[in-house]
Design an enzyme around this catalytic site. Structure first.
Site, mmCIF file in Angstrom:
data_model
loop_
_atom_site.group_PDB
_atom_site.id
_atom_site.type_symbol
_atom_site.label_atom_id
_atom_site.label_comp_id
_atom_site.label_asym_id
_atom_site.label_seq_id
_atom_site.Cartn_x
_atom_site.Cartn_y
_atom_site.Cartn_z
ATOM 1 N N LYS A 22 0.843 -1.318 0.046
ATOM 2 C CA LYS A 22 0.051 -0.077 -0.045
ATOM 3 C C LYS A 22 0.985 1.087 0.074
ATOM 4 O O LYS A 22 0.475 2.526 -0.642
ATOM 5 C CB LYS A 22 -0.815 0.353 1.751
ATOM 6 C CG LYS A 22 -1.464 1.427 1.835
ATOM 7 C CD LYS A 22 -2.053 1.108 2.940
ATOM 8 C CE LYS A 22 -2.458 2.465 3.258
ATOM 9 N NZ LYS A 22 -1.009 3.152 4.476
ATOM 10 N N ASN A 23 1.971 1.360 0.500
ATOM 11 C CA ASN A 23 2.857 2.783 0.477
ATOM 12 C C ASN A 23 3.756 2.659 -0.161
ATOM 13 O O ASN A 23 4.098 3.804 -0.563
ATOM 14 C CB ASN A 23 3.449 2.520 2.350
ATOM 15 C CG ASN A 23 2.951 2.856 3.083
ATOM 16 O OD1 ASN A 23 1.110 3.001 3.523
ATOM 17 N ND2 ASN A 23 3.120 2.745 4.569
ATOM 18 N N CYS A 116 -6.642 10.434 8.607
ATOM 19 C CA CYS A 116 -5.965 9.646 9.582
ATOM 20 C C CYS A 116 -5.939 9.858 10.708
ATOM 21 O O CYS A 116 -6.807 11.563 11.267
ATOM 22 C CB CYS A 116 -4.603 9.969 9.029
ATOM 23 S SG CYS A 116 -2.617 9.469 10.303
ATOM 24 N N ARG A 121 -0.090 15.325 12.129
ATOM 25 C CA ARG A 121 0.304 14.986 10.518
ATOM 26 C C ARG A 121 1.507 16.192 9.908
ATOM 27 O O ARG A 121 0.373 16.366 9.306
ATOM 28 C CB ARG A 121 0.314 13.731 9.983
ATOM 29 C CG ARG A 121 -0.197 12.519 11.135
ATOM 30 C CD ARG A 121 -0.682 11.802 10.101
ATOM 31 N NE ARG A 121 0.752 10.949 9.705
ATOM 32 C CZ ARG A 121 0.034 9.642 9.029
ATOM 33 N NH1 ARG A 121 -0.773 8.585 9.058
ATOM 34 N NH2 ARG A 121 1.388 8.884 7.984
ATOM 35 N N ASP A 306 3.615 1.020 12.530
ATOM 36 C CA ASP A 306 2.850 0.568 11.846
ATOM 37 C C ASP A 306 2.408 -1.146 12.117
ATOM 38 O O ASP A 306 1.955 -2.013 12.451
ATOM 39 C CB ASP A 306 2.739 -0.315 10.279
ATOM 40 C CG ASP A 306 2.356 1.655 9.065
ATOM 41 O OD1 ASP A 306 2.386 2.534 10.481
ATOM 42 O OD2 ASP A 306 2.501 1.638 8.524
ATOM 43 N N ARG A 398 -8.679 -0.397 3.669
ATOM 44 C CA ARG A 398 -7.988 0.481 3.255
ATOM 45 C C ARG A 398 -6.708 0.558 2.866
ATOM 46 O O ARG A 398 -5.947 0.774 2.036
ATOM 47 C CB ARG A 398 -7.665 1.877 4.231
ATOM 48 C CG ARG A 398 -9.138 2.445 4.624
ATOM 49 C CD ARG A 398 -8.094 4.254 5.425
ATOM 50 N NE ARG A 398 -8.151 5.303 4.450
ATOM 51 C CZ ARG A 398 -8.395 6.087 4.933
ATOM 52 N NH1 ARG A 398 -9.472 6.345 5.665
ATOM 53 N NH2 ARG A 398 -7.720 7.110 4.089
HETATM 54 C C1 UD1 Z 1 4.830 7.058 6.085
HETATM 55 C C2 UD1 Z 1 3.470 5.694 6.145
HETATM 56 C C3 UD1 Z 1 2.796 5.472 6.903
HETATM 57 C C4 UD1 Z 1 4.031 4.908 8.482
HETATM 58 C C5 UD1 Z 1 4.962 6.071 8.285
HETATM 59 C C6 UD1 Z 1 6.589 5.986 9.292
HETATM 60 C C7 UD1 Z 1 2.666 6.366 3.308
HETATM 61 C C8 UD1 Z 1 1.671 6.636 2.905
HETATM 62 N N1 UD1 Z 1 2.310 5.955 5.172
HETATM 63 O O1 UD1 Z 1 3.597 7.703 6.838
HETATM 64 O O2 UD1 Z 1 1.839 3.841 7.440
HETATM 65 O O3 UD1 Z 1 3.189 4.950 9.362
HETATM 66 O O4 UD1 Z 1 5.496 6.614 6.998
HETATM 67 O O5 UD1 Z 1 6.373 4.879 8.940
HETATM 68 O O6 UD1 Z 1 3.739 5.855 3.187
HETATM 69 N N2 UD1 Z 1 7.095 14.896 10.875
HETATM 70 C C9 UD1 Z 1 6.603 16.295 10.826
HETATM 71 N N3 UD1 Z 1 6.457 16.985 9.622
HETATM 72 C C10 UD1 Z 1 6.401 16.760 8.485
HETATM 73 C C11 UD1 Z 1 6.509 15.718 8.488
HETATM 74 C C12 UD1 Z 1 7.137 14.059 8.972
HETATM 75 O O7 UD1 Z 1 6.877 16.737 12.298
HETATM 76 O O8 UD1 Z 1 6.532 17.400 7.500
HETATM 77 C C13 UD1 Z 1 6.678 13.720 11.359
HETATM 78 C C14 UD1 Z 1 4.822 12.763 11.628
HETATM 79 O O9 UD1 Z 1 4.761 14.242 13.004
HETATM 80 C C15 UD1 Z 1 5.501 11.487 12.604
HETATM 81 C C16 UD1 Z 1 6.686 11.258 11.844
HETATM 82 O O10 UD1 Z 1 7.524 12.722 10.944
HETATM 83 O O11 UD1 Z 1 5.708 11.809 13.993
HETATM 84 C C17 UD1 Z 1 6.472 10.374 10.342
HETATM 85 O O12 UD1 Z 1 5.886 10.645 9.552
HETATM 86 P P1 UD1 Z 1 6.462 9.795 7.826
HETATM 87 O O13 UD1 Z 1 7.031 9.460 8.332
HETATM 88 O O14 UD1 Z 1 6.262 11.591 7.369
HETATM 89 O O15 UD1 Z 1 5.129 9.306 8.338
HETATM 90 P P2 UD1 Z 1 3.766 9.653 6.453
HETATM 91 O O16 UD1 Z 1 4.849 9.177 5.109
HETATM 92 O O17 UD1 Z 1 3.041 10.428 6.762
#
Ligand code: UD1
Length: 417
Positions: A22-23, A116, A121, A306, A398
């Site tokens: 999915k990711n 979510c 996020r 996850d 999902r």
């Molecule tokens: C992706 C995955 C999700 C997984 C996560 C962590 C997809 C579609 N989803 O989510 O299933 O749980 O990686 O492995 O691939 N953060 C910030 N600022 C930002 C971006 C992120 O502070 O601009 C923080 C977030 O709040 C969180 C952490 O970084 O605490 C990790 O987020 P991130 O790695 O970006 O996860 P996603 O890409 O949203």
């Protein structure tokens, strides 16, 4: 609304080919807007999020056809550069369209993403990186407006946290930027490597994906390509945990075991026999599962956030005390109240949860509040004595293709009602 009715205590055994990740599929579909030509993407999971991402592509003016596990996209006709809240509100990962659309067209208006319940996020890392590449970003109440009149320029970008989404967005923006981009402290997840492999097949020049530093030399144009999505490591771990918690044995194929090593190690720690070779993994459960000691979620290759709710359920039916520390998201522990209702002994404070295992769980009526928490509840129900009803299954579906059918084929007694 549909729900699952699960009669627990059935031993799960057999073989299963795991769905595509999915990711991976979501960012790769977003990446097709960077190309001029036809992309054929295979091993696409049949998920509601995949369908929503195809809707987004069509809204943008791309042609997208989904036939028997393959998606064919032609982004040649890309015409529309606004993504409305009706679409982005349903799927958080829609933010990965930001980088590619900006790179391809120099302008984009996108409603803030949703979809979510894992706590706040933020997308500051995505936006900071794009600004360093020359983008002007205007954050309005409902929308983000981004433009880059003179085109994106390569930059040296240090991420303060290895965010998966920010790494993907910036990597996609950089492939058409002028000059070299260096991303430092970026995410190393297998899905990042899958995305980079797709882009490189389209003619991009990305080096070092899967490592902490990625270098990207911008090119003028990307063509279409054919690509096979990697297997879903979290879905694989879910089925392995299901067999483990029901005293069963299972072979999962279609995944690269190396991509789920931290979860395989935890399954071994719990006393399972786990053997792997290229593309497949075998698990045989012990008579009694042992506690996991400590599980700390970390960016890859650490234990994935996850996977936490899956192993929380496993710990609840293991002998001894397991301690979990969630370091990535708030609200990862959504399944705890329902697990407690099933008889689990779990205390949680902030990011730490302590599970006193060996409780014999009993069936209960429970409700999924997010994807992986919901999957954890299904695992607990499969291992529990008696009948459980799991509501909120739209969250679970999902992320899991043919979940009910796959579990039934392995011997579970589960029905969608
Ligand atoms: C992706 C995955 C999700 C997984 C996560 C962590 C997809 C579609 N989803 O989510 O299933 O749980 O990686 O492995 O691939 N953060 C910030 N600022 C930002 C971006 C992120 O502070 O601009 C923080 C977030 O709040 C969180 C952490 O970084 O605490 C990790 O987020 P991130 O790695 O970006 O996860 P996603 O890409 O949203």
């Amino acid at each position: 609304m549909d729900r699952y009715e699960i009669t627990g205590g059935r031993r799960l055994a057999g073989e299963l080919r795991v769905q595509g990740a999915k990711n991976s599929i979501l960012p790769i579909l977003a990446a097709t807007v960077l190309t001029k030509g036809q992309c054929a993407i295979h091993n696409c999971p049949d998920l509601s999020d995949t369908a929503l991402t195809i809707d987004i592509l069509r809204t943008l003016g791309c042609r997208a056809d989904w036939r028997q596990g393959s998606i064919f996209v032609d982004a040649g006709g890309l015409s529309h550069l606004e993504l409305p809240g009706e679409l982005t509100g349903k799927i958080r990962s829609s933010i990965v369209f930001l980088g590619p659309l900006l790179a391809r067209c120099g302008w984009v208006k996108i409603a803030y993403p949703g979809g979510c319940r894992l706590g706040p996020r933020p997308i500051d890392l995505h936006l900071d990186g794009l600004r360093q590449m020359g983008a002007f970003v205007k954050e309005e109440e409902q929308h983000l407006l981004c433009r880059v009149p003179e085109g994106l320029k390569g930059a040296r970008i240090i991420l303060s946290f290895p965010s998966v989404g920010a790494t993907e967005n910036l990597m996609m923006a950089a492939v058409l930027a002028k000059g070299r981009t260096t991303l430092i402290n970026c995410a190393c997840e297998p899905e990042i490597v899958d995305l980079a492999n797709f882009l490189n097949r389209c003619g991009a020049k990305i080096y070092g994906a899967g490592e902490n530093t990625i270098e990207i030399d911008g090119v003028c144009v990307l063509h279409g390509c054919e690509h096979i999505i990697i297997g879903d490591r979290i879905a694989a771990a879910t089925y392995l945990a299901a067999a483990s918690m029901t005293g069963g044995e299972i072979t999962v194929s279609g995944i690269e075991p190396e991509n789920l090593m931290s979860m395989l190690a935890a399954l071994q720690k719990a006393g399972n026999e786990v053997v792997w070779e290229k593309n497949r993994c075998f698990l045989k459960a012990p008579d009694h599962l042992r506690a996991l000691a400590q599980v700390r979620t970390m960016p890859y290759p650490g234990f994935p956030t996850d996977g936490l709710p899956l192993f929380l359920s496993l710990a609840a039916v293991s002998r001894g005390t397991s301690v979990f520390v969630e370091n990535i998201f708030e609200n990862r522990y959504s399944s705890i109240p329902c697990l407690q209702r099933m008889g689990a002994s779990i205390r949680q404070e902030g990011k730490v949860a302590v599970v006193e295992g060996c409780a014999l769980l009993h069936g209960a009526d429970v409700c999924a509040e997010d994807l992986r928490g919901g999957a954890g509840l299904v695992l607990a129900a499969l291992a529990a004595q008696g009948v459980s009803h799991v509501e909120g299954i739209e969250w679970i579906e999902r992320g899991y293709e043919y979940f009910c059918e796959n579990l039934t084929a392995l011997g579970a007694e589960i029905r969608k009602k």
